[in-house]
Design an enzyme around this catalytic site. Sequence first.
Site, PDB file in Angstrom:
ATOM      1  CG  ASP A   1       8.725  -5.325  -3.621  1.00  0.00           C
ATOM      2  OD1 ASP A   1       7.925  -4.346  -2.578  1.00  0.00           O
ATOM      3  OD2 ASP A   1       8.897  -4.002  -4.593  1.00  0.00           O
TER       4      ASP A   1
ATOM      5  CE1 TYR B   1       6.075  -0.709   3.717  1.00  0.00           C
ATOM      6  CE2 TYR B   1       7.176  -2.325   4.040  1.00  0.00           C
ATOM      7  CZ  TYR B   1       6.588  -0.998   3.574  1.00  0.00           C
ATOM      8  OH  TYR B   1       6.853  -1.836   2.346  1.00  0.00           O
TER       9      TYR B   1
END
Length: 292
Positions: free
Chosen positions: A159, A228
């Site tokens: 991540d 995003y």
Amino acid sequence: TSTIQCGLSCFFYTGEAHSLKVEKILYQGKSPYQEVLVFESSTYGNVLVLDGIVQLTDKDECAYQEMVTHLALCSIPSPKNVLVVGGGDGGVLREIAKHDSVESIDICEIDQLVIDVCKDFFPRLYVGYKDPRVKLHVGDAVEFLRNSPEGKYDAIIVDSSDPIGPAQELVEKPFFQTIARALKPGGVLSNLAESMWLHTHLIQDMLSICREVFKGGVHYAWASVPTYPSGVIGFLLCAKEGPPVDFLTPVNPIEKIEGATKDGREMRFYNSEIHKAAFILPTFVKRELEAY
Ligand code: AAT
């Protein structure tokens, strides 16, 4: 100004930008690794920005953190030892902790400032650190994995930020080789893999490296994350050679895990149907990725 434009100055700039209206700047600072900014937005709650790139928002963090975690952990029968690379906010820890089978959760985050800032401004994610199975290591994950015992982990979840700044080495072959070494046979990697609309070449490079390194299979999945770039994010799911892993059908379905269904710990985004759907790719993506 009332908006902050993210991504304009970075390598990943593609000629487009997404704007969020700023209600209030909550924190602005600089660590040895990156610029850290937190602001309150009008429509997405608090937003964490590192080096000008949105990392997470209160409103849509569930999509990314739940998918990157459970696509891996629901694909193996009984995950026990799990490692998180990056993820200093704690959101992925919160998700892993929902799995009752898990015995230990290591996290290696490079930037103490990210951790401290998330403690103050993202309590719904930081809660992940409160699980007694979590052990925090502050440092570079490249170094951490080089020193990690062979075959320790059932699953590794990467991540981390985009491959500029501290995360540059995290898309290179030697890094994936250390991940494979640290996994048990049949262990799995879930790695964020950018947008299929914007970053085809990077995805192709990561796919071809991973196909060389992970002989138990490599798959691409995706999900919608509105803040995003281009509104989607991809995931690379890889298995180390060993007991076969079928990522496309969860053998450890979340609906059967007690820890994921009680005390307000229910999923907001992930379920077994969306797990299977995430691996269905648009025709242009299939064409572009199959060649690799
Ligand atoms: N949970 C979603 C948030 C992130 S943050 C990514 C984290 O990776 C950051 O806290 C960063 O400090 C950390 N990181 C970067 N490089 C390293 C490294 N070498 N070792 C350990 N940690 C690292 C992910 C957002 C995804 C954004 C998609 N565009």
